[in-house]
Design a protein around this motif. Sequence first.
Motif, mmCIF file in Angstrom:
data_model
loop_
_atom_site.group_PDB
_atom_site.id
_atom_site.type_symbol
_atom_site.label_atom_id
_atom_site.label_comp_id
_atom_site.label_asym_id
_atom_site.label_seq_id
_atom_site.Cartn_x
_atom_site.Cartn_y
_atom_site.Cartn_z
ATOM 1 N N ALA A 400 0.851 -1.192 0.000
ATOM 2 C CA ALA A 400 0.000 0.000 0.000
ATOM 3 C C ALA A 400 0.883 1.237 0.000
ATOM 4 O O ALA A 400 1.637 1.464 0.948
ATOM 5 N N LYS A 401 0.799 2.022 -1.033
ATOM 6 C CA LYS A 401 1.635 3.220 -1.141
ATOM 7 C C LYS A 401 1.108 4.364 -0.288
ATOM 8 O O LYS A 401 1.872 5.227 0.148
ATOM 9 N N ASP A 402 -0.191 4.374 -0.046
ATOM 10 C CA ASP A 402 -0.813 5.426 0.760
ATOM 11 C C ASP A 402 -1.496 4.771 1.962
ATOM 12 O O ASP A 402 -2.583 4.203 1.838
ATOM 13 N N PRO A 403 -0.875 4.808 3.149
ATOM 14 C CA PRO A 403 -1.443 4.142 4.317
ATOM 15 C C PRO A 403 -2.864 4.588 4.646
ATOM 16 O O PRO A 403 -3.722 3.761 4.971
ATOM 17 N N ALA A 404 -3.130 5.886 4.568
ATOM 18 C CA ALA A 404 -4.459 6.397 4.903
ATOM 19 C C ALA A 404 -5.513 5.844 3.947
ATOM 20 O O ALA A 404 -6.625 5.476 4.357
ATOM 21 N N ALA A 405 -5.168 5.772 2.669
ATOM 22 C CA ALA A 405 -6.107 5.246 1.677
ATOM 23 C C ALA A 405 -6.356 3.761 1.901
ATOM 24 O O ALA A 405 -7.496 3.279 1.778
ATOM 25 N N ALA A 406 -5.304 3.027 2.240
ATOM 26 C CA ALA A 406 -5.455 1.596 2.509
ATOM 27 C C ALA A 406 -6.351 1.373 3.725
ATOM 28 O O ALA A 406 -7.178 0.451 3.743
ATOM 29 N N TRP A 407 -6.191 2.214 4.714
ATOM 30 C CA TRP A 407 -6.999 2.098 5.926
ATOM 31 C C TRP A 407 -8.464 2.410 5.627
ATOM 32 O O TRP A 407 -9.371 1.717 6.096
ATOM 33 N N LYS A 408 -8.694 3.428 4.835
ATOM 34 C CA LYS A 408 -10.066 3.804 4.470
ATOM 35 C C LYS A 408 -10.734 2.684 3.677
ATOM 36 O O LYS A 408 -11.912 2.383 3.882
ATOM 37 N N THR A 409 -9.995 2.067 2.772
ATOM 38 C CA THR A 409 -10.531 0.943 2.000
ATOM 39 C C THR A 409 -10.870 -0.221 2.912
ATOM 40 O O THR A 409 -11.895 -0.901 2.737
ATOM 41 N N MET A 410 -10.024 -0.456 3.906
ATOM 42 C CA MET A 410 -10.291 -1.512 4.881
ATOM 43 C C MET A 410 -11.611 -1.272 5.595
ATOM 44 O O MET A 410 -12.435 -2.200 5.739
ATOM 45 N N ILE A 411 -11.837 -0.047 6.034
ATOM 46 C CA ILE A 411 -13.080 0.291 6.727
ATOM 47 C C ILE A 411 -14.282 0.007 5.825
ATOM 48 O O ILE A 411 -15.282 -0.593 6.244
ATOM 49 N N THR A 412 -14.181 0.428 4.575
ATOM 50 C CA THR A 412 -15.271 0.212 3.617
ATOM 51 C C THR A 412 -15.539 -1.281 3.414
ATOM 52 O O THR A 412 -16.693 -1.724 3.385
ATOM 53 N N ASN A 413 -14.477 -2.060 3.295
ATOM 54 C CA ASN A 413 -14.625 -3.502 3.083
ATOM 55 C C ASN A 413 -15.252 -4.201 4.289
ATOM 56 O O ASN A 413 -16.104 -5.087 4.134
ATOM 57 N N ILE A 414 -14.840 -3.795 5.451
ATOM 58 C CA ILE A 414 -15.395 -4.410 6.676
ATOM 59 C C ILE A 414 -16.888 -4.090 6.799
ATOM 60 O O ILE A 414 -17.710 -4.967 7.039
#
Length: 418
Positions: A400-414
């Motif tokens: 993940a090149k952008d940690p914040a974006a990866a985290w936001k995607t995780m929230i959406t997926n969960i």
Amino acid sequence: MRKHFLAMAAAGLALTMTACGGGAGPADTTAPSASTDTTATAETSAPMEDAGTLTLWADENRVDSFKALGEKFKTSTGVTLDVVEKPTADVKTDFIAQAPTGEGPDLIVGAHDWVGDLVKNGVIAPVELGDKVSGFSETSIQGFTMDGSLYGVPYAIENIALVRNNKLAAETPATFDELVAQGKSSGAEFPILIQQGAEGDAYHLYPLQSSFGAPVFTTGDNGEYTGELGMGGENGAKFAAYLKKLADDKVLSAAIGGDQAKQAFLDGKSPYMITGPWNIADFEKAGIDFSVLPVPSAGGQPSQPFLGIQGVYLSSKSENALLANQFLDYMTTPEAQTTMYELAGRTPALTESADAVDDKVLAGFGEAGKDGQPMPSIPEMGAVWTFWGAAQISIIDGTAKDPAAAWKTMITNIEGAF
């Protein structure tokens, strides 16, 4: 390092517990009530012969302890506890599959975070401890409570903490960043060991995450978890950025799983390791002079490790409800709780037994977990682990090149998986 205590009180008071006998769900029917003193103690009468048999499932880590406890229970009551060993990964799933068919056990031993799945599948019955609830730690009761009902008798509490090799570090700084700096200056190969592995390990990172004010779920006024994620937003993004920083500082690595972290600490390759009481016996056997301490805060708020509470569940399909209640009654006594402490080395859930423990190691874990919260047992938690670990490891290994974006995607997926 261990000083076990011998003071045990044998209590045989009866309690009323509800149990379903084969209906559609936990609240459909009520089992016979153990409202009189059905537990004969060794001090007052000879043990009864062939008073019946109960089947209990326990994993490989707890089977021997419950076999030993079962012998004491039989001496007191004449009831045989048939303890069946099941692999850790199979206890819950096999129980859910077999209980409705009548092939499952009367009781199972498991973690409190199973409550949500077991209740949803209708395979466990609520229990009513009455005034005995006040004898247990608030956290242990909270862990086995769902929608106001108690599902199980807790007997042990555990959590992770910071373990320090006193030969490599004499004092521990107040913040996690200072700890990392100290570890680097020590000349050790690893400043601190935090197991991850290829799939990540959110459990061992949770003390750091919680210190950023990013709990996995929010909690309601009653202290129970809601189904609303609490680890999104600005605080979650800050923690994601911190993960990247720790990876860049060579603190976190996907190559360091549980076995690798443990061996590195045993080999003296790091002054610190975040781990639980399950590794303590090996550290003692290796002759390491160590201390157990709270995990320093990384984000400015207190570190809050997950608390794991072990307990005994009652099958809603048990055909031996009265005898099962008798055993659950026994599990509320200082004798049983103290015996489990001496056999398994975990802090008792019963306050009277916990207060009698004189053990520096367990005291250290207790201090590290004083701000901890029970691991969520709500059904939504089942959707969290895979996405959570995958997002964290993608940040750690640089995928993940952008940690914040990866985290936001995780929230959406969960949230999409609820």
